[in-house]
Design a protein around this motif. Structure first.
Motif, mmCIF file in Angstrom:
data_model
loop_
_atom_site.group_PDB
_atom_site.id
_atom_site.type_symbol
_atom_site.label_atom_id
_atom_site.label_comp_id
_atom_site.label_asym_id
_atom_site.label_seq_id
_atom_site.Cartn_x
_atom_site.Cartn_y
_atom_site.Cartn_z
ATOM 1 N N TRP A 416 -12.268 5.560 6.987
ATOM 2 C CA TRP A 416 -12.574 4.295 6.346
ATOM 3 C C TRP A 416 -11.305 3.628 5.817
ATOM 4 O O TRP A 416 -11.159 2.407 5.879
ATOM 5 N N ASN A 420 -9.455 -0.107 7.250
ATOM 6 C CA ASN A 420 -9.300 -1.152 6.244
ATOM 7 C C ASN A 420 -7.835 -1.426 5.926
ATOM 8 O O ASN A 420 -7.534 -2.112 4.944
ATOM 9 N N HIS A 438 -10.662 4.561 -0.829
ATOM 10 C CA HIS A 438 -11.452 4.367 0.391
ATOM 11 C C HIS A 438 -11.967 5.706 0.923
ATOM 12 O O HIS A 438 -13.100 5.776 1.432
ATOM 13 N N LYS A 461 -9.174 -1.901 15.308
ATOM 14 C CA LYS A 461 -8.283 -1.931 14.155
ATOM 15 C C LYS A 461 -7.457 -0.666 13.972
ATOM 16 O O LYS A 461 -6.526 -0.659 13.167
#
Length: 469
Positions: A416, A420, A438, A461
């Protein structure tokens, strides 16, 4: 006009109706799957066999679903709880049906496509039914119907906060009728909810048909529980204790029973029981598939590493894994040999220790591919907090609150924090705090759905990023 307590009076009938609808929907899904599979065929062979299997599957649903608590009340909880449990129950039923067909050597007579249609359609119908029922009940409760009266014992800040949360969540169908406490605590309460002395609790519960009593007191007042239990000892109602845990930094808190003793989990790993099994299956299946599909790329990279500079193809490093145990992880070597002779140091932008080929591997994150071997070994997961070097853990564990709670699950190849943007060099405490935050969010909210979401987002990403160097 619908009476305000009507649905509460017939909640068991609502659960029975849901059971009947589940059986009907599974049968209807089997019939619809038959129509889709054999469209245009007047009378497919063995039509009676398909009908019989559909009926058997629906009967198994009626037997398996109740023990899984699929029909218990989900009041004040997210719709994903009953939907997810219904989906899990159907997966178990379908697996039982398939295993039975294999055992009796009857699997070959059924169309694989029909079985697939039946599974998918039944899953959609069962989950869709939960969404419909949940939406209808939520709308009725927000309009004042299907209300469940409760009282809160504890007029301090904790009791006030609990009552305010219930008032804001009008969709839950819960209604706090009053706050009860001893006289020395009642005078400090200034809210709109009526307040009463604790001695009046039994009479109030009887007169207002209260079904729930919530005790919301600080931990230091837990001794008052004896008085409350004594007052309610002859009443058939639910009494629940809400300890003051909101001010604590908790991780995956809940209730656990060990050797018959109920315990409150202040910090616990979500990877227990069925969750641990599902996570292991997810990791092994996906890691095997990825290694097979990426084998040509892995062979190309191995040759590139060997030809770009002298030294081994793989780089081995000690990291902390699950429960803080030391593990050895693999990466493609991206630095010159002896680059970390004096100990591990985080790579920096334009780091001279990195080889030209290694710089490309780091930029594309392809140097992480050998860690899928670690996943098959059981040392890592595909999704989880990124493992830090042992030396870095020793540096940050006393500087960042709850840092070592990252190791409540297996470390992951992606996570995660990474999708991000919190990846690469952590040259400040603030950057590491964001990454740890996170990671703890992931552990607290873990689900297979969240894992799949992270894996999907990693494709866009997770490979190339400005902090990958």
């Amino acid at each position: 006009m619908l009476r305000r307590g009507l649905l509460r009076d017939y909640s068991s009938a609502l659960a029975m109706l849901t059971r009947v609808l589940d059986v009907i929907l599974v049968c209807f899904a089997g019939w619809l799957a038959f129509k889709l599979r054999f469209h245009g065929i007047n009378r497919p062979p063995m039509m009676q066999a398909y009908l019989a299997l559909t009926i058997i599957g629906s009967l198994v649903v009626s037997v398996v679903f109740p023990p899984l608590s699929i029909y218990k009340s989900w009041r004040a909880k997210s719709v994903y709880a009953p939907a997810g449990r219904a989906l899990l129950g159907w997966c178990i039923v379908f697996a039982m049906v398939i295993i039975a067909l294999v055992v009796v050597h009857e699997a070959d007579i059924y169309s694989r496509l029909w079985l697939g249609f039946w599974f998918v359609l039944s899953a959609l119908f069962l989950v869709g039914l939960r969404f419909v029922v949940y939406w209808v009940l939520r709308e009725l409760r927000s309009r004042g119907y299907n209300r469940r009266p409760v009282v809160v014992v504890g007029a301090g800040l904790q009791g006030e906060n609990l009552a305010e949360r219930v008032h804001e969540a009008d969709w839950s169908g819960l209604e706090v009728l009053g706050l009860f406490d001893t006289p020395e605590y009642l005078h400090a309460y200034n809210g709109d909810i009526p307040r009463y002395s604790i001695e009046n609790l039994p009479e109030f519960v009887t007169c207002h048909q209260v079904t729930e009593v919530w005790v919301a007191m600080p931990l230091e007042r837990s001794g008052d529980l004896r008085q409350i239990i004594a007052l309610l000892r002859n009443m058939s109602i639910n009494v629940r204790y809400a300890p003051d845990l909101f001010g604590l930094s908790l991780l995956n808190h809940g209730l656990t029973e060990i050797v018959g003793v109920p315990m409150i989990d202040l910090s616990a790993s979500p990877m227990q029981g069925i969750n641990r099994l599902m996570k292991a299956l997810e990791d092994r299946l996906l890691a095997s598939l990825i290694l097979v599909l990426m084998s040509p790329v892995i062979a190309f990279i191995a040759c590139g590493v060997k030809l770009s500079s002298p030294g081994p193809v793989l780089f081995r490093q000690r990291r902390h894994g699950w429960d803080g145990q030391e593990i050895v992880i693999y990466k493609f070597r991206t630095m010159y040999v002896e680059a970390e002779a004096e100990g591990p140091v985080q790579a920096k932008r334009d780091d001279p220790r990195v080889t030209p080929f290694g710089r490309w591997l780091r930029k594309t994150s392809l140097d992480e591919l050998p860690q899928f071997i670690n996943v098959l070994q059981g040392r890592m997961s595909i999704v989880g907090p990124r493992p830090h070097a042992v030396e870095h853990n020793a540096q940050f564990c006393d500087m960042i609150d709850r840092y070592m709670l990252r190791h409540m699950v297996k470390p992951g190849i992606t996570g995660w924090a990474q999708i991000n943007g919190w990846r690469g060099e952590t040259d400040t405490i603030e950057k590491m705090q964001h990454r740890v935050g996170h990671d703890l969010y992931y552990i607290e909210h873990w689900s297979l759905g969240l894992d799949l979401k992270i894996i999907f987002l990693t494709l866009f990403k997770g490979f190339v990023h400005r902090n990958a160097f």
